[in-house]
Design a protein around this motif. Structure first.
Motif, PDB file in Angstrom:
ATOM      1  N   ASP A 274      27.815   5.883  78.605  1.00  0.00           N
ATOM      2  CA  ASP A 274      28.722   4.949  79.283  1.00  0.00           C
ATOM      3  C   ASP A 274      30.182   5.373  79.120  1.00  0.00           C
ATOM      4  OD1 ASP A 274      29.485   2.357  80.485  1.00  0.00           O
ATOM      5  OD2 ASP A 274      30.191   1.892  78.465  1.00  0.00           O
ATOM      6  N   ARG A 275      30.538   5.792  77.898  1.00  0.00           N
ATOM      7  CA  ARG A 275      31.918   6.235  77.665  1.00  0.00           C
ATOM      8  C   ARG A 275      32.205   7.519  78.440  1.00  0.00           C
ATOM      9  NH1 ARG A 275      34.856   2.341  76.844  1.00  0.00           N
ATOM     10  NH2 ARG A 275      33.179   1.553  78.109  1.00  0.00           N
ATOM     11  N   LEU A 276      31.222   8.417  78.461  1.00  0.00           N
ATOM     12  CA  LEU A 276      31.417   9.675  79.199  1.00  0.00           C
ATOM     13  C   LEU A 276      31.502   9.414  80.702  1.00  0.00           C
ATOM     14  CD1 LEU A 276      29.165  12.206  77.214  1.00  0.00           C
ATOM     15  CD2 LEU A 276      31.661  12.026  77.208  1.00  0.00           C
ATOM     16  N   ALA A 277      30.829   8.355  81.174  1.00  0.00           N
ATOM     17  CA  ALA A 277      30.931   8.006  82.606  1.00  0.00           C
ATOM     18  C   ALA A 277      32.379   7.681  82.948  1.00  0.00           C
ATOM     19  CB  ALA A 277      30.020   6.817  82.924  1.00  0.00           C
TER      20      ALA A 277
ATOM     21  N   HIS B  60      34.428   9.883  85.608  1.00  0.00           N
ATOM     22  CA  HIS B  60      34.825   9.289  86.892  1.00  0.00           C
ATOM     23  C   HIS B  60      36.262   8.777  86.936  1.00  0.00           C
ATOM     24  CE1 HIS B  60      30.849   9.812  88.413  1.00  0.00           C
ATOM     25  NE2 HIS B  60      30.311   9.095  87.450  1.00  0.00           N
ATOM     26  N   PHE B  61      36.804   8.383  85.774  1.00  0.00           N
ATOM     27  CA  PHE B  61      38.171   7.838  85.767  1.00  0.00           C
ATOM     28  C   PHE B  61      39.142   8.728  84.995  1.00  0.00           C
ATOM     29  CE2 PHE B  61      35.695   3.643  85.788  1.00  0.00           C
ATOM     30  CZ  PHE B  61      35.666   3.605  87.168  1.00  0.00           C
ATOM     31  N   ASP B  62      38.630   9.853  84.502  1.00  0.00           N
ATOM     32  CA  ASP B  62      39.479  10.755  83.735  1.00  0.00           C
ATOM     33  C   ASP B  62      40.108  10.050  82.520  1.00  0.00           C
ATOM     34  OD1 ASP B  62      40.292  13.315  83.425  1.00  0.00           O
ATOM     35  OD2 ASP B  62      42.068  13.168  84.692  1.00  0.00           O
ATOM     36  N   ALA B  63      39.363   9.100  81.971  1.00  0.00           N
ATOM     37  CA  ALA B  63      39.876   8.298  80.847  1.00  0.00           C
ATOM     38  C   ALA B  63      39.608   9.042  79.542  1.00  0.00           C
ATOM     39  CB  ALA B  63      39.207   6.926  80.842  1.00  0.00           C
ATOM     40  N   ARG B  64      40.617   9.773  79.076  1.00  0.00           N
ATOM     41  CA  ARG B  64      40.464  10.644  77.907  1.00  0.00           C
ATOM     42  C   ARG B  64      40.096   9.855  76.649  1.00  0.00           C
ATOM     43  NH1 ARG B  64      41.255  15.894  76.713  1.00  0.00           N
ATOM     44  NH2 ARG B  64      41.459  16.333  78.915  1.00  0.00           N
TER      45      ARG B  64
ATOM     46  N   CYS C 255      38.145   7.503  76.417  1.00  0.00           N
ATOM     47  CA  CYS C 255      36.701   7.240  76.407  1.00  0.00           C
ATOM     48  C   CYS C 255      35.924   8.441  75.879  1.00  0.00           C
ATOM     49  CB  CYS C 255      36.222   6.840  77.803  1.00  0.00           C
ATOM     50  SG  CYS C 255      36.875   5.233  78.272  1.00  0.00           S
ATOM     51  N   LEU C 256      36.459   9.646  76.085  1.00  0.00           N
ATOM     52  CA  LEU C 256      35.849  10.843  75.494  1.00  0.00           C
ATOM     53  C   LEU C 256      35.906  10.727  73.968  1.00  0.00           C
ATOM     54  CD1 LEU C 256      34.742  13.778  75.624  1.00  0.00           C
ATOM     55  CD2 LEU C 256      37.104  14.554  75.812  1.00  0.00           C
ATOM     56  N   ASP C 257      37.065  10.312  73.469  1.00  0.00           N
ATOM     57  CA  ASP C 257      37.215  10.138  72.016  1.00  0.00           C
ATOM     58  C   ASP C 257      36.256   9.078  71.488  1.00  0.00           C
ATOM     59  OD1 ASP C 257      39.190  12.052  71.947  1.00  0.00           O
ATOM     60  OD2 ASP C 257      40.819  10.611  72.227  1.00  0.00           O
ATOM     61  N   GLN C 258      36.066   8.021  72.282  1.00  0.00           N
ATOM     62  CA  GLN C 258      35.153   6.950  71.842  1.00  0.00           C
ATOM     63  C   GLN C 258      33.707   7.462  71.792  1.00  0.00           C
ATOM     64  OE1 GLN C 258      35.933   3.634  74.499  1.00  0.00           O
ATOM     65  NE2 GLN C 258      38.109   3.742  74.045  1.00  0.00           N
ATOM     66  N   ALA C 259      33.351   8.290  72.765  1.00  0.00           N
ATOM     67  CA  ALA C 259      31.998   8.859  72.784  1.00  0.00           C
ATOM     68  C   ALA C 259      31.774   9.693  71.523  1.00  0.00           C
ATOM     69  CB  ALA C 259      31.807   9.709  74.035  1.00  0.00           C
ATOM     70  N   VAL C 260      32.789  10.469  71.168  1.00  0.00           N
ATOM     71  CA  VAL C 260      32.692  11.310  69.966  1.00  0.00           C
ATOM     72  C   VAL C 260      32.591  10.429  68.719  1.00  0.00           C
ATOM     73  CG1 VAL C 260      33.891  13.044  68.555  1.00  0.00           C
ATOM     74  CG2 VAL C 260      33.902  13.235  71.062  1.00  0.00           C
ATOM     75  N   LEU C 261      33.398   9.392  68.691  1.00  0.00           N
ATOM     76  CA  LEU C 261      33.397   8.463  67.550  1.00  0.00           C
ATOM     77  C   LEU C 261      31.999   7.901  67.310  1.00  0.00           C
ATOM     78  CD1 LEU C 261      35.565   7.254  65.659  1.00  0.00           C
ATOM     79  CD2 LEU C 261      35.842   5.382  67.292  1.00  0.00           C
ATOM     80  N   VAL C 262      31.340   7.500  68.375  1.00  0.00           N
ATOM     81  CA  VAL C 262      29.991   6.933  68.242  1.00  0.00           C
ATOM     82  C   VAL C 262      28.999   8.022  67.824  1.00  0.00           C
ATOM     83  CG1 VAL C 262      28.069   5.866  69.509  1.00  0.00           C
ATOM     84  CG2 VAL C 262      30.401   5.035  69.850  1.00  0.00           C
ATOM     85  N   ALA C 263      29.107   9.185  68.454  1.00  0.00           N
ATOM     86  CA  ALA C 263      28.134  10.252  68.180  1.00  0.00           C
ATOM     87  C   ALA C 263      28.266  10.817  66.771  1.00  0.00           C
ATOM     88  CB  ALA C 263      28.285  11.369  69.213  1.00  0.00           C
ATOM     89  N   THR C 264      29.426  10.637  66.151  1.00  0.00           N
ATOM     90  CA  THR C 264      29.575  11.127  64.774  1.00  0.00           C
ATOM     91  C   THR C 264      29.049  10.111  63.757  1.00  0.00           C
ATOM     92  OG1 THR C 264      31.829  10.278  64.727  1.00  0.00           O
ATOM     93  CG2 THR C 264      31.552  12.627  65.192  1.00  0.00           C
TER      94      THR C 264
ATOM     95  N   GLY D 124      27.231  15.212  87.587  1.00  0.00           N
ATOM     96  CA  GLY D 124      28.268  16.178  87.969  1.00  0.00           C
ATOM     97  C   GLY D 124      29.355  16.297  86.919  1.00  0.00           C
ATOM     98  N   GLY D 125      28.984  16.070  85.656  1.00  0.00           N
ATOM     99  CA  GLY D 125      30.000  16.049  84.602  1.00  0.00           C
ATOM    100  C   GLY D 125      29.725  17.042  83.484  1.00  0.00           C
ATOM    101  N   MET D 126      29.277  18.257  83.825  1.00  0.00           N
ATOM    102  CA  MET D 126      28.983  19.227  82.764  1.00  0.00           C
ATOM    103  C   MET D 126      30.250  19.670  82.021  1.00  0.00           C
ATOM    104  SD  MET D 126      25.981  19.533  81.913  1.00  0.00           S
ATOM    105  CE  MET D 126      25.899  20.978  80.867  1.00  0.00           C
ATOM    106  N   ASP D 127      31.388  19.710  82.717  1.00  0.00           N
ATOM    107  CA  ASP D 127      32.639  20.051  82.018  1.00  0.00           C
ATOM    108  C   ASP D 127      32.938  18.995  80.956  1.00  0.00           C
ATOM    109  OD1 ASP D 127      32.917  22.288  83.503  1.00  0.00           O
ATOM    110  OD2 ASP D 127      34.459  21.495  84.856  1.00  0.00           O
ATOM    111  N   ALA D 128      32.698  17.749  81.326  1.00  0.00           N
ATOM    112  CA  ALA D 128      32.927  16.656  80.375  1.00  0.00           C
ATOM    113  C   ALA D 128      31.992  16.800  79.184  1.00  0.00           C
ATOM    114  CB  ALA D 128      32.704  15.307  81.067  1.00  0.00           C
ATOM    115  N   TYR D 129      30.739  17.166  79.451  1.00  0.00           N
ATOM    116  CA  TYR D 129      29.794  17.322  78.342  1.00  0.00           C
ATOM    117  C   TYR D 129      30.244  18.445  77.412  1.00  0.00           C
ATOM    118  CZ  TYR D 129      25.783  17.801  75.420  1.00  0.00           C
ATOM    119  OH  TYR D 129      24.991  17.862  74.298  1.00  0.00           O
TER     120      TYR D 129
END
Lengths: 187, 110
Positions: A127-130, A134-138, A140-149, A166-171
């Protein structure tokens, strides 16, 4: 169930209280969005809101339950409690989905004999990566990492979903940050 | 949900404009259709509440676009595409004559 301390409660305490009372009234809800990050990061991130998805047909019941708990409807589907200035509650439109995936199986948490629902850590990361894709909300990338750690996350599922979205760069960015953090959570 | 997705003539106009321009504001829609702004504001709000559109404020303008996180958007866009592509080019040129893509400040319009 014990009423939370309105002035100091966390997102998790408020969610458990509200979701429990909704469930008691027969309303199934699922916690999504930033509050899930707050819960899975054990408060390292504070969202200041709860996004809860319920069936559209249940919205009148939601109004009634929240009114009995002392909440006031402020606009649209937002609710505020006069003694709880730091967290608002919203009931966004469903269905529960993450990008194109609408077959979501939330995690169930038992609270005083009732089962309440929340995104799994893996779905929280997706959800955070979405939002990042889609919104280029940086943030949210940090939040995804926070949860995954801090939580076990099915990285293969996240990667495959990113590919379909379509988000392999984001991954790749997510994976880099996760590696740099040194504590990647894996399932 | 289907009533929220489809709706009325104003919604059709919003969808077509969003499909063509990518993002839109209520005043722009009203100007392009030479109509009152209020019905557009009302329907844009409704579509946003339904989770189909998202919006952000730029200066004093509220800009709307399709919500890319909604699972409904891809199929809705497919339907809009059929309507859009079946319109004669002349009609499209008339409907979407306002130029909204980036243009260097001061560059003359010929």
């Amino acid at each position: 169930m014990k009423t939370p301390d309105w002035k100091t409660c966390t997102e998790e305490e408020l969610w458990r209280y509200v979701a429990f009372h909704l469930k008691k009234a027969g309303v199934d809800s699922v916690l999504v969005g930033g509050a899930v990050v707050a819960i899975y990061s054990q408060g390292a991130y504070r969202s200041g809101d709860l996004d809860m998805i319920v069936a559209r047909s249940e919205l009148p019941k939601v109004d009634a339950v929240l009114a009995t708990l002392g909440f006031q409807k402020v606009r649209g589907r937002h609710f505020e409690h006069p003694d709880c200035a730091h967290i608002i509650i919203e009931f966004p439109a469903g269905p529960i989905s993450i990008g194109d995936d609408y077959k979501i199986q939330p995690k169930e948490v038992e609270v005083e004999g009732s089962k309440i629902k929340i995104f799994t850590p893996t779905d929280c990361v997706r959800d955070r990566l979405a939002s990042y894709i889609h919104f280029d909300a940086r943030e949210c990338l940090d939040q995804a990492v926070l949860v995954a750690t801090r939580q076990p996350v099915d990285l293969a599922k996240v990667k495959e979903w990113c590919r379909q979205e379509g988000g392999m760069d984001a991954y790749k960015k997510f994976e880099e940050k996760l590696r740099a953090s040194g504590t990647p959570g894996r399932k | 949900m289907l009533d929220e997705i489809f709706g009325n003539r104003t919604v059709e106009r919003i969808y077509l404009h969003l499909f063509h321009y990518g993002e839109i504001h209520a005043r722009g829609l009203a100007n392009d259709y030479k109509a009152s702004v209020d019905p557009f504001v009302q329907q844009l709000n409704r579509l946003e509440n339904a989770g189909l559109l998202v919006s952000k404020t730029v200066g004093r303008t509220r800009l709307y676009r399709f919500n890319p996180k909604s699972p409904f958007i891809k199929p809705i866009k497919k339907i809009i595409e059929i309507v859009y592509e079946s319109m004669p080019l002349s009609q499209r040129e008339e409907l979407f004559q306002t130029r909204r893509r980036p243009r260097r400040k001061g560059k003359p319009v010929l």
